[in-house]
Design a protein around this motif. Sequence first.
Motif, PDB file in Angstrom:
ATOM      1  N   VAL A 105       0.880  -0.836  -0.242  1.00  0.00           N
ATOM      2  CA  VAL A 105      -0.078   0.175   0.124  1.00  0.00           C
ATOM      3  C   VAL A 105       0.675   1.158  -0.262  1.00  0.00           C
ATOM      4  O   VAL A 105       0.782   2.583  -0.690  1.00  0.00           O
ATOM      5  CB  VAL A 105      -0.789  -0.148   1.182  1.00  0.00           C
ATOM      6  N   PRO A 106       2.176   1.882   0.692  1.00  0.00           N
ATOM      7  CA  PRO A 106       2.597   2.511   1.142  1.00  0.00           C
ATOM      8  C   PRO A 106       3.592   3.253  -1.150  1.00  0.00           C
ATOM      9  O   PRO A 106       2.714   4.038  -0.698  1.00  0.00           O
ATOM     10  CB  PRO A 106       3.434   2.303   1.724  1.00  0.00           C
ATOM     11  N   PRO A 107       4.330   2.286  -1.152  1.00  0.00           N
ATOM     12  CA  PRO A 107       4.517   2.026  -2.878  1.00  0.00           C
ATOM     13  C   PRO A 107       3.587   2.475  -3.151  1.00  0.00           C
ATOM     14  O   PRO A 107       3.630   3.786  -4.407  1.00  0.00           O
ATOM     15  CB  PRO A 107       5.115   1.171  -3.023  1.00  0.00           C
ATOM     16  N   ALA A 108       1.989   1.765  -3.491  1.00  0.00           N
ATOM     17  CA  ALA A 108       1.480   1.681  -4.267  1.00  0.00           C
ATOM     18  C   ALA A 108       0.607   3.139  -3.936  1.00  0.00           C
ATOM     19  O   ALA A 108      -0.080   4.449  -4.725  1.00  0.00           O
ATOM     20  CB  ALA A 108       0.646   1.802  -4.054  1.00  0.00           C
ATOM     21  N   ALA A 109       0.995   4.394  -2.804  1.00  0.00           N
ATOM     22  CA  ALA A 109       0.282   5.296  -2.507  1.00  0.00           C
ATOM     23  C   ALA A 109       0.723   6.363  -3.162  1.00  0.00           C
ATOM     24  O   ALA A 109       0.994   7.509  -3.484  1.00  0.00           O
ATOM     25  CB  ALA A 109       0.004   5.734  -1.303  1.00  0.00           C
ATOM     26  N   ALA A 110       2.792   6.178  -3.281  1.00  0.00           N
ATOM     27  CA  ALA A 110       3.579   6.725  -3.336  1.00  0.00           C
ATOM     28  C   ALA A 110       3.823   7.204  -4.720  1.00  0.00           C
ATOM     29  O   ALA A 110       3.517   8.110  -5.305  1.00  0.00           O
ATOM     30  CB  ALA A 110       4.878   6.448  -3.106  1.00  0.00           C
ATOM     31  N   ILE A 111       2.994   6.185  -6.007  1.00  0.00           N
ATOM     32  CA  ILE A 111       3.251   6.440  -7.120  1.00  0.00           C
ATOM     33  C   ILE A 111       1.963   7.267  -8.020  1.00  0.00           C
ATOM     34  O   ILE A 111       1.786   7.916  -8.015  1.00  0.00           O
ATOM     35  CB  ILE A 111       3.025   4.633  -7.665  1.00  0.00           C
ATOM     36  N   ALA A 128       9.212   5.466  -5.556  1.00  0.00           N
ATOM     37  CA  ALA A 128       8.521   3.923  -5.158  1.00  0.00           C
ATOM     38  C   ALA A 128       9.063   2.864  -4.311  1.00  0.00           C
ATOM     39  O   ALA A 128       8.479   2.106  -3.624  1.00  0.00           O
ATOM     40  CB  ALA A 128       7.089   3.254  -5.594  1.00  0.00           C
ATOM     41  N   LEU A 129      10.079   2.727  -5.030  1.00  0.00           N
ATOM     42  CA  LEU A 129      11.415   1.645  -4.729  1.00  0.00           C
ATOM     43  C   LEU A 129      11.769   2.479  -3.363  1.00  0.00           C
ATOM     44  O   LEU A 129      11.941   1.689  -2.402  1.00  0.00           O
ATOM     45  CB  LEU A 129      12.790   1.760  -5.515  1.00  0.00           C
ATOM     46  N   SER A 130      11.788   3.767  -3.341  1.00  0.00           N
ATOM     47  CA  SER A 130      12.542   4.185  -1.880  1.00  0.00           C
ATOM     48  C   SER A 130      11.331   4.108  -1.324  1.00  0.00           C
ATOM     49  O   SER A 130      11.597   3.409   0.778  1.00  0.00           O
ATOM     50  CB  SER A 130      12.787   5.521  -2.048  1.00  0.00           C
ATOM     51  N   VAL A 131       9.829   3.774  -0.690  1.00  0.00           N
ATOM     52  CA  VAL A 131       9.052   3.769   0.297  1.00  0.00           C
ATOM     53  C   VAL A 131       8.857   2.114   0.133  1.00  0.00           C
ATOM     54  O   VAL A 131       8.874   1.463   0.969  1.00  0.00           O
ATOM     55  CB  VAL A 131       7.609   3.860  -0.058  1.00  0.00           C
ATOM     56  N   ALA A 132       9.239   1.325  -0.461  1.00  0.00           N
ATOM     57  CA  ALA A 132       9.397   0.025  -0.227  1.00  0.00           C
ATOM     58  C   ALA A 132      10.455  -0.630   0.418  1.00  0.00           C
ATOM     59  O   ALA A 132       9.979  -1.466   0.996  1.00  0.00           O
ATOM     60  CB  ALA A 132       9.139  -1.068  -1.579  1.00  0.00           C
ATOM     61  N   VAL A 133      11.441  -0.110  -0.012  1.00  0.00           N
ATOM     62  CA  VAL A 133      13.096   0.000   1.201  1.00  0.00           C
ATOM     63  C   VAL A 133      12.450   0.298   2.425  1.00  0.00           C
ATOM     64  O   VAL A 133      13.003  -0.759   3.587  1.00  0.00           O
ATOM     65  CB  VAL A 133      13.849  -0.290   0.168  1.00  0.00           C
ATOM     66  N   ALA A 134      12.097   1.213   2.873  1.00  0.00           N
ATOM     67  CA  ALA A 134      11.211   2.130   3.594  1.00  0.00           C
ATOM     68  C   ALA A 134      11.019   1.203   4.640  1.00  0.00           C
ATOM     69  O   ALA A 134      10.982   0.613   6.200  1.00  0.00           O
ATOM     70  CB  ALA A 134      11.566   3.171   3.636  1.00  0.00           C
ATOM     71  N   GLY A 135      10.212   0.222   3.723  1.00  0.00           N
ATOM     72  CA  GLY A 135       9.106  -0.331   4.728  1.00  0.00           C
ATOM     73  C   GLY A 135       9.962  -1.937   4.845  1.00  0.00           C
ATOM     74  O   GLY A 135       9.178  -1.803   6.779  1.00  0.00           O
ATOM     75  N   GLN A 136      10.635  -2.289   3.784  1.00  0.00           N
ATOM     76  CA  GLN A 136      11.291  -3.377   4.444  1.00  0.00           C
ATOM     77  C   GLN A 136      11.776  -3.232   5.489  1.00  0.00           C
ATOM     78  O   GLN A 136      12.073  -4.220   7.200  1.00  0.00           O
ATOM     79  CB  GLN A 136      11.867  -3.527   3.343  1.00  0.00           C
ATOM     80  N   VAL A 137      12.727  -1.921   6.242  1.00  0.00           N
ATOM     81  CA  VAL A 137      13.183  -1.812   7.356  1.00  0.00           C
ATOM     82  C   VAL A 137      12.492  -1.498   8.068  1.00  0.00           C
ATOM     83  O   VAL A 137      12.356  -1.813   9.531  1.00  0.00           O
ATOM     84  CB  VAL A 137      14.037  -0.287   6.994  1.00  0.00           C
ATOM     85  N   GLY A 138      11.625  -0.967   8.140  1.00  0.00           N
ATOM     86  CA  GLY A 138      10.932  -0.287   9.335  1.00  0.00           C
ATOM     87  C   GLY A 138       9.581  -2.001   9.994  1.00  0.00           C
ATOM     88  O   GLY A 138       9.804  -2.103  11.099  1.00  0.00           O
TER      89      GLY A 138
END
Length: 177
Positions: A105-111, A128-138
């Motif tokens: 959802v967050p990467p989709a929202a970023a897009i 979107a890639l940055s948000v996905a990686v940040a989510g992975q870390v989170g």
Amino acid sequence: MTADETGTGRSTNRRERRAALRAHADYTGGVYGSMLAASVVIGAGTLGSFPRAELVLLLLLTSLVFWIAHVHAELFGARLARRTPDRRVILRVCREEWPIVKAAVPPAAAIAVSPVLGLDVPGTLWLALSVAVAGQVGWSVAAAHRAGASRRLMFTTATVNVLLGLVIVVVKITVTH
């Protein structure tokens, strides 16, 4: 009069069950879902220009398909050998695997908001890639925290997931150039 006041304890039992579910929450799906979202973004980026709505749908639908696959594998791969799952077990497994979808959802929202930010297609993909990686870390840090890990171990899991994120970024750079 509440359930606690009548002596039935139903309200307390429900709260205790919810607290137990949160305490035993498994964030594996969130980490996995974030990595999946990053992979979808990279794959879509290699195909050239695309409508943003198409990528949002691709992210969400891919995560739903993987969620279904994980639920199916959990229910029928492991449980069916022991006994047929009942409704309660099915709902619990669906809930446990839901972070796979939540992570998209967050990467989709970023897009979706990228036009408001004035981003072109490459900028949208990087966001979107940055948000996905940040989510992975989170998700990984949340899992470590929930498990009662020390700050050092939480830092270690964050570092490992940042490094995995960097590997994903290197793949993106390599694939698109």
